[in-house]
Design a protein around this motif. Sequence first.
Motif: not given
Length: 102
Positions: A76-102
């Motif tokens: 039912g999230l009719t406004k869902a899009s690639r960019s909206a999902l990527i923006r949401h994912a960016l808000e969730q990123v903890d830089l301390e948990k990003v693997p070194k091999g990224i």
Amino acid sequence: MKHEGEFSEAAHALLDRDEVEGVLSGAFYTPAGKPSARAPKPAAERPTHYKVICISMYTDDLERLDEMVEALKARGLTKASRSALIRHALEQVDLEKVPKGI
């Protein structure tokens, strides 16, 4: 009396080909009431709160992203899009948990 070659050289020296074509296409070959193809368009104001960018993604990741967007739309999230999902994912990123091999 000038020969044809002499006249042609004089005409080329006097008239700029692009200018002549612009006048002809704008005044003579354009239907009445319609602007010519060469007429400048007014500058549109561009939004400043976002930018359109181009990124590369692996096809598998892009397929996964599209599947996630479709799942959100099915919920039912009719406004869902690639960019909206990527923006949401960016808000969730903890830089301390990003693997070194990224």
